[in-house]
Scaffold this active site. Structure first.
Site, short mmCIF file in Angstrom:
data_model
loop_
_atom_site.label_atom_id
_atom_site.label_comp_id
_atom_site.label_asym_id
_atom_site.label_seq_id
_atom_site.Cartn_x
_atom_site.Cartn_y
_atom_site.Cartn_z
N ARG A 183 0.78 -1.14 0.17
CA ARG A 183 0.17 0.01 -0.02
C ARG A 183 0.90 1.35 0.08
O ARG A 183 0.39 2.09 -0.43
CB ARG A 183 -0.94 -0.12 1.45
CG ARG A 183 -2.14 -1.17 0.98
CD ARG A 183 -2.94 -0.98 2.04
NE ARG A 183 -2.80 -2.26 3.11
CZ ARG A 183 -3.44 -2.72 3.92
NH1 ARG A 183 -4.52 -1.79 4.45
NH2 ARG A 183 -3.34 -3.54 4.75
N CYS A 287 -0.10 0.66 16.16
CA CYS A 287 -0.57 -0.78 16.84
C CYS A 287 -0.19 -0.46 18.44
O CYS A 287 -0.60 -1.10 19.15
CB CYS A 287 0.50 -1.69 16.42
SG CYS A 287 2.48 -0.99 16.93
N GLU A 391 -9.64 -5.41 16.39
CA GLU A 391 -8.94 -4.47 16.28
C GLU A 391 -9.53 -3.53 15.12
O GLU A 391 -9.76 -3.88 13.93
CB GLU A 391 -7.77 -4.85 15.90
CG GLU A 391 -6.73 -3.77 15.66
CD GLU A 391 -5.32 -4.17 15.27
OE1 GLU A 391 -5.10 -4.94 14.30
OE2 GLU A 391 -4.29 -3.48 15.41
P1 NAD Z 1 -1.32 -6.97 7.23
O1 NAD Z 1 -0.95 -8.17 8.09
O2 NAD Z 1 -2.54 -6.80 6.42
O3 NAD Z 1 0.19 -6.87 6.32
C1 NAD Z 1 1.34 -6.97 6.52
C2 NAD Z 1 2.33 -7.71 5.60
O4 NAD Z 1 1.75 -9.07 5.31
C3 NAD Z 1 2.21 -6.79 4.29
O5 NAD Z 1 3.60 -6.78 3.79
C4 NAD Z 1 1.37 -7.80 3.40
O6 NAD Z 1 1.59 -7.67 2.01
C5 NAD Z 1 1.37 -9.10 4.07
N1 NAD Z 1 0.34 -10.04 3.86
C6 NAD Z 1 -1.10 -9.59 3.66
N2 NAD Z 1 -1.83 -10.48 3.68
C7 NAD Z 1 -0.95 -11.66 3.55
C8 NAD Z 1 -1.30 -13.15 3.20
N3 NAD Z 1 -2.62 -13.50 3.32
N4 NAD Z 1 -0.47 -13.86 3.31
C9 NAD Z 1 0.86 -13.52 2.97
N5 NAD Z 1 1.33 -12.14 3.52
C10 NAD Z 1 0.41 -11.29 3.57
O7 NAD Z 1 -1.16 -5.70 8.23
P2 NAD Z 1 -1.33 -4.13 7.65
O8 NAD Z 1 -2.64 -3.91 7.54
O9 NAD Z 1 -0.29 -3.80 6.52
O10 NAD Z 1 -0.88 -3.44 8.97
C11 NAD Z 1 -1.66 -3.19 10.10
C12 NAD Z 1 -1.70 -4.15 11.17
O11 NAD Z 1 -0.51 -4.27 11.61
C13 NAD Z 1 -2.58 -3.93 12.35
O12 NAD Z 1 -2.95 -5.29 12.73
C14 NAD Z 1 -1.45 -3.57 13.27
O13 NAD Z 1 -1.90 -3.73 14.66
C15 NAD Z 1 -0.33 -4.44 12.98
N6 NAD Z 1 1.00 -3.91 13.47
C16 NAD Z 1 1.59 -4.41 14.48
C17 NAD Z 1 2.63 -3.79 14.94
C18 NAD Z 1 3.35 -4.53 16.50
O14 NAD Z 1 4.43 -4.06 16.57
N7 NAD Z 1 2.60 -5.51 16.85
C19 NAD Z 1 3.24 -2.60 14.69
C20 NAD Z 1 2.72 -2.03 13.55
C21 NAD Z 1 1.47 -2.72 12.63
#
Ligand code: NAD
Length: 506
Positions: A183, A287, A391
């Site tokens: 994104r 997060c 969330e």
């Molecule tokens: P997301 O899980 O949708 O994506 C994260 C990554 O995973 C991206 O690079 C994406 O391309 C990949 N991805 C997505 N779907 C996938 C699939 N089916 N198979 C394999 N890879 C896949 O997360 P997001 O929407 O980009 O980010 C927001 C989320 O991240 C929120 O839940 C937030 O709480 C979390 N977050 C957590 C922390 C932490 O430190 N715990 C920090 C930042 C964000």
């Protein structure tokens, strides 16, 4: 998402050069403030990921044998570039993520602090030595790199989260492949170019853009030794299960639902301002955002809500390019729909929508189609409601009222997520009990977003982290290295018969 008439395609970065996508697959990248897409991002095929892994594998032997001080000096030059041009990077982040430029610059700075920590690698990698562990026998332990490591990162911190990972991975001698969020992929390529400019050899740091196909290729590639992931909980769980099943070391940080307890003795003005920043900063797409306020007693709840209402109504919601903006748009149209859907569900399930962000309209010319929503406050939220269980990841603050400190703690313990939490109180006993007893990874005492500094480590518990290691600080060094212990004897003039029992000092 539909393909649009994008003019430029955001590429991959392999062997210190931008490499155009060859898979024939791509996805539009939007400016969330306008809703327009002028660019797309290439989505890597398995073959393209394999070529990045091959580049990283070829680079690793020489890089891992480069003296740590030399590796650190390259990172030090990278750090200087970040100080000099961090603002440029912040503007690029804002244009794809939507957060204000100051907020984006804040994330660049927090990432830079991990680089500052990493340049201490020669000290961090110093081993341990024990003399005379047996007669004439010495023992030493060192930490060595793992090989090719990969980072898979979320949209909400396109510079900081990759920098939680790669400065430490690189300086400890690993080569690295970053798979950023599709994104807002541009920041990763800028970081890659700046690393190359700082003198990083070819193949040591690579970027593959992509979606599930690219992630799965990394998860299944035998030459990828470790995976560091940050994103939502279901994907974190998948990454951890698949990566570990394939014999990789995995740390996978997941989603969050962070609660702040407001005790009757708290400084309510301080708590109100703290909640404003923690719930609505970066449009709640953090997060460590506080998404649930837990006032202890109804009197505290009523007083808190009275203070919050005018502040939320006065929030300046606008594009990152307007210096007056306090809160930007959400990242995509889909995410805007999802957040609006959560507010709808709260209303349907009987919560009281005190300030309704769905009513917000962006009237600024040119930004009418941006993914804006106003700050939202919802009272009388209960634990059976979807808006408490899941969330939301938007500018929505729920209020769950509790009658006592213990009830508030029980509420936090009932939540499957355990990333961060805070208590607002003036009482030392309460603060100490909270910090010691609460089952959450990162705790704030009158601090709403207790993000640990780079030289400490970041990570939650329960459904917020899968794996054993937190990010950065010494935990980062431990994750990206493995221990080797050597026992040495130089038996001058010593003769010994064969021994068949376990050697002991006796
Ligand atoms: P997301 O899980 O949708 O994506 C994260 C990554 O995973 C991206 O690079 C994406 O391309 C990949 N991805 C997505 N779907 C996938 C699939 N089916 N198979 C394999 N890879 C896949 O997360 P997001 O929407 O980009 O980010 C927001 C989320 O991240 C929120 O839940 C937030 O709480 C979390 N977050 C957590 C922390 C932490 O430190 N715990 C920090 C930042 C964000």
């Amino acid at each position: 998402m539909q393909e649009t008439t994008s003019t430029t395609q955001i590429a991959h970065f392999i062997n210190n050069a931008r490499v155009a996508g060859r898979s024939g697959r791509s996805q539009p990248v939007f400016n969330p403030a306008t809703g327009e897409s002028t660019r797309s991002v290439a989505l890597a095929s398995t073959e393209e990921v394999n070529s990045a892994v091959a580049a990283a594998k070829a680079a690793w032997p020489a890089w891992s044998k480069t003296p740590a001080l030399r590796r650190a000096r390259i990172l030090d030059r990278f750090k200087a570039i970040l100080w000099e041009r961090g603002r440029e990077l912040a503007e690029i982040i804002s244009a794809e993520h939507g957060k204000t430029v100051d907020d984006a610059y804040g994330e660049v700075t927090r990432g830079l602090e991990v680089v500052e920590f990493a340049v201490g690698a020669p000290h961090l990698l110093k081993g341990e030595f024990s003399e005379d562990v047996g007669t004439g026998v010495d023992s030493h332990a060192i930490r060595q790199s793992l090989g090719v490591c990969a980072g898979i990162t979320p949209f909400n911190f396109p510079a900081m989260v990759p920098m939680w990972m790669f400065p430490i991975a690189l300086v400890t001698g690993n080569s690295f492949i970053l798979k950023p969020s599709e994104r807002d992929p541009s920041a990763a390529l800028i970081l890659a170019e700046w690393l190359a400019e700082a003198g990083l050899p070819e193949g040591v740091f690579n970027v593959v853009n992509g979606d599930k196909e690219a992630v799965d290729a990394l998860l299944h590639h035998p030459d990828v030794k470790a995976i560091s992931f940050v994103g939502s909980t279901p994907i974190a769980q998948y990454i951890h299960q698949t990566g570990t099943a394939n014999g990789k070391r995995v740390q996978a940080l997941g989603g969050a639902k962070n609660h702040a307890i407001i005790m009757p003795d708290a400084d309510l003005d301080l708590a109100t301002n703290a909640l404003m920043g923690a719930a609505f900063g970066s449009a709640g797409e953090r997060c460590m955002a506080i998404s649930v306020a837990v006032p202890v007693t109804d009197a505290v709840a009523d007083a808190l809500i009275e203070r919050l209402i005018p502040k939320i109504e006065a929030l300046k919601v606008g594009p990152a390019t307007d210096p007056a903006s306090e809160m930007g748009p959400l990242v995509t149209a889909q995410h805007l729909d999802k957040v609006r859907g959560y507010i709808d569900s709260g209303a349907q399930e009987g919560a009281r929508i005190v300030v309704d962000g769905r009513r917000f309209e962006q009237k600024m010319q040119g930004y009418e189609d941006g993914y804006f929503i106003g700050g939202t406050l919802i009272d009388q939220v209960t634990t059976d409601m979807k808006i408490w269980r899941e969330e939301i990841f938007g500018p929505v603050l729920s209020v769950v009222r509790r009658g006592s400190y213990q009830e508030a703690v029980d509420l936090i313990h009932a939540c499957p997520y355990a990333n961060g939490t805070a208590v607002f109180t003036r009482d030392g006993d309460t603060a100490r009990a909270f910090s010691h007893d609460i089952e959450v990874g990162m705790i704030g005492i009158n601090v709403p977003i207790p993000v640990p500094m780079a030289f400490h480590s970041f990570g939650g518990w329960k459904a917020s982290l899968f794996g054993e290691h937190h990010m950065h600080g010494m935990e980062g060094v431990r994750f990206f290295t493995r221990i080797k212990t050597t026992t040495t004897r130089w038996p001058r003039g010593m003769r010994e018969d064969a021994q068949f029992v376990m050697p002991t000092l006796g």
